[in-house]
Design a protein around this motif. Structure first.
Motif, PDB file in Angstrom:
ATOM      1  N   ALA A 109     -32.913 -29.338  35.248  1.00  0.00           N
ATOM      2  CA  ALA A 109     -32.025 -29.477  34.096  1.00  0.00           C
ATOM      3  C   ALA A 109     -32.436 -30.661  33.225  1.00  0.00           C
ATOM      4  N   ILE A 110     -32.762 -31.795  33.854  1.00  0.00           N
ATOM      5  CA  ILE A 110     -33.169 -32.981  33.088  1.00  0.00           C
ATOM      6  C   ILE A 110     -34.446 -32.704  32.310  1.00  0.00           C
ATOM      7  N   ALA A 111     -35.421 -32.070  32.970  1.00  0.00           N
ATOM      8  CA  ALA A 111     -36.690 -31.775  32.300  1.00  0.00           C
ATOM      9  C   ALA A 111     -36.488 -30.805  31.142  1.00  0.00           C
ATOM     10  N   ASP A 112     -35.692 -29.760  31.355  1.00  0.00           N
ATOM     11  CA  ASP A 112     -35.477 -28.766  30.300  1.00  0.00           C
ATOM     12  C   ASP A 112     -34.735 -29.373  29.109  1.00  0.00           C
ATOM     13  N   VAL A 113     -33.741 -30.207  29.392  1.00  0.00           N
ATOM     14  CA  VAL A 113     -33.009 -30.858  28.297  1.00  0.00           C
ATOM     15  C   VAL A 113     -33.936 -31.774  27.506  1.00  0.00           C
ATOM     16  N   ALA A 114     -34.805 -32.503  28.213  1.00  0.00           N
ATOM     17  CA  ALA A 114     -35.750 -33.389  27.522  1.00  0.00           C
ATOM     18  C   ALA A 114     -36.686 -32.589  26.622  1.00  0.00           C
ATOM     19  N   ILE A 115     -37.150 -31.444  27.105  1.00  0.00           N
ATOM     20  CA  ILE A 115     -38.045 -30.603  26.295  1.00  0.00           C
ATOM     21  C   ILE A 115     -37.313 -30.085  25.056  1.00  0.00           C
ATOM     22  N   LEU A 116     -36.079 -29.642  25.233  1.00  0.00           N
ATOM     23  CA  LEU A 116     -35.314 -29.109  24.104  1.00  0.00           C
ATOM     24  C   LEU A 116     -35.013 -30.194  23.072  1.00  0.00           C
ATOM     25  N   ILE A 117     -34.674 -31.393  23.546  1.00  0.00           N
ATOM     26  CA  ILE A 117     -34.405 -32.492  22.606  1.00  0.00           C
ATOM     27  C   ILE A 117     -35.670 -32.840  21.827  1.00  0.00           C
ATOM     28  N   ALA A 118     -36.801 -32.908  22.546  1.00  0.00           N
ATOM     29  CA  ALA A 118     -38.068 -33.198  21.870  1.00  0.00           C
ATOM     30  C   ALA A 118     -38.390 -32.117  20.846  1.00  0.00           C
ATOM     31  N   ALA A 119     -38.136 -30.852  21.199  1.00  0.00           N
ATOM     32  CA  ALA A 119     -38.405 -29.756  20.266  1.00  0.00           C
ATOM     33  C   ALA A 119     -37.512 -29.853  19.032  1.00  0.00           C
ATOM     34  N   LEU A 170     -44.458 -22.151  22.452  1.00  0.00           N
ATOM     35  CA  LEU A 170     -44.883 -23.333  23.201  1.00  0.00           C
ATOM     36  C   LEU A 170     -43.707 -23.956  23.953  1.00  0.00           C
ATOM     37  N   VAL A 171     -42.565 -24.073  23.278  1.00  0.00           N
ATOM     38  CA  VAL A 171     -41.378 -24.635  23.929  1.00  0.00           C
ATOM     39  C   VAL A 171     -40.950 -23.767  25.107  1.00  0.00           C
ATOM     40  N   THR A 172     -40.981 -22.453  24.901  1.00  0.00           N
ATOM     41  CA  THR A 172     -40.619 -21.538  25.989  1.00  0.00           C
ATOM     42  C   THR A 172     -41.557 -21.706  27.179  1.00  0.00           C
ATOM     43  N   ALA A 173     -42.851 -21.820  26.886  1.00  0.00           N
ATOM     44  CA  ALA A 173     -43.829 -21.997  27.965  1.00  0.00           C
ATOM     45  C   ALA A 173     -43.591 -23.309  28.707  1.00  0.00           C
ATOM     46  N   LEU A 174     -43.261 -24.370  27.964  1.00  0.00           N
ATOM     47  CA  LEU A 174     -42.986 -25.659  28.602  1.00  0.00           C
ATOM     48  C   LEU A 174     -41.738 -25.586  29.482  1.00  0.00           C
ATOM     49  N   PRO A 206     -41.472 -27.746  10.833  1.00  0.00           N
ATOM     50  CA  PRO A 206     -40.992 -26.458  11.337  1.00  0.00           C
ATOM     51  C   PRO A 206     -41.866 -25.963  12.494  1.00  0.00           C
ATOM     52  N   LEU A 207     -41.219 -25.529  13.541  1.00  0.00           N
ATOM     53  CA  LEU A 207     -41.976 -25.105  14.716  1.00  0.00           C
ATOM     54  C   LEU A 207     -42.595 -23.720  14.537  1.00  0.00           C
ATOM     55  N   GLY A 208     -41.863 -22.827  13.939  1.00  0.00           N
ATOM     56  CA  GLY A 208     -42.382 -21.480  13.755  1.00  0.00           C
ATOM     57  C   GLY A 208     -42.454 -20.715  15.076  1.00  0.00           C
TER      58      GLY A 208
END
Length: 237
Positions: A50-60, A76-80, A68-70
């Motif tokens: 949960a901590i890792a996923d939240v960190a990735i989402l916040i960074a995204a 890429l975010v999904t893969a991470l 814009p991520l596109g």
């Protein structure tokens, strides 16, 4: 016998009853011990995920406000997220200590480390022995706080280490070296499975007796001090 001696004897008898009650309670909760440990391990892994996923989402989100991520960024975010989930689902692997480690680990950590080692041996043991392993785990939980006040070279610590950190692992390893096909074959009137169960039962009882011996000084001190307080203050009223 003096009143103080009576108080000490009463305290010792009370401890014996408490010890028996704890054994009964421990036996009642044995089936849940393994489940509780597994639940705790899963909970820790889910927390890391949960901590890792939240960190990735916040960074995204932060990057998305700037650039814009596109579709590529979304992929890429999904893969991470998937990679982080898979990584923390299996890492860090909790490895049981080795018997060599048990022989040298700090005495304060020995009960918990021995319990972890025993947990790793469960798949190789027959069902009656697994029950005894759980009972030994309950005994070790009771013993652990008592060892907190002893140095590694204290006679009490040496006695505990000899049994819990050396003889117990060596005994189980001796059994595991017996070919599985021979473990139910009688030899000298007893099968290796029966030898294992009998030995673990003796070890479980001895750990319980160690716990009582380590508590005797505290029980004696408590009873003596309680009697002193009664003599000093109750007699004054």
């Amino acid at each position: 016998m003096s009143e103080v001696d009576d108080a000490i004897a009463s305290a010792r008898a009370s401890w014996s009853r408490i010890s028996d009650d704890r054994g009964a309670v421990g036996a009642a909760r044995l089936p849940t011990r393994g489940r509780t440990r597994r639940t705790q391990t899963i909970g820790k892994r889910l927390t890391r995920i949960a901590i890792a996923d939240v960190a990735i989402l916040i960074a995204a989100m932060v990057i998305g406000w700037i650039v814009p991520l596109g579709i590529g960024g979304f992929m890429l975010v999904t893969a991470l997220l998937v990679a982080a989930t898979l990584l923390f689902a299996v890492w860090p692997a909790e490895r049981a200590p080795t018997p060599e480690r048990l022989a040298s680990v700090d005495i304060k950590a020995l009960p918990r480390q021995t319990e972890r080692w025993l947990e790793a041996q469960r798949p190789a043991l027959p069902a009656p022995a697994v029950t005894l392993v759980d009972r030994i785990g309950v005994r070790l939980e009771t013993l652990a706080p008592q060892l907190a006040r002893f140095a590694d070279d204290a006679p009490e610590a040496i006695e505990v280490r000899k049994l819990v950190g050396e003889q117990l692992p060596a005994f189980v390893k001796d059994y595991e070296r017996v070919p599985q096909a021979l473990r139910t074959t009688p030899r000298n009137g007893r099968t290796p499975d029966a030898e294992l169960v009998a030995g673990l039962s003796l070890i479980e009882q001895e750990i319980g007796e160690m716990t009582q011996r380590l508590a005797q000084d505290d029980l004696d001190t408590l009873a003596t001090r309680g009697r002193f307080l009664e003599m000093k203050y109750r007699d004054e009223t």
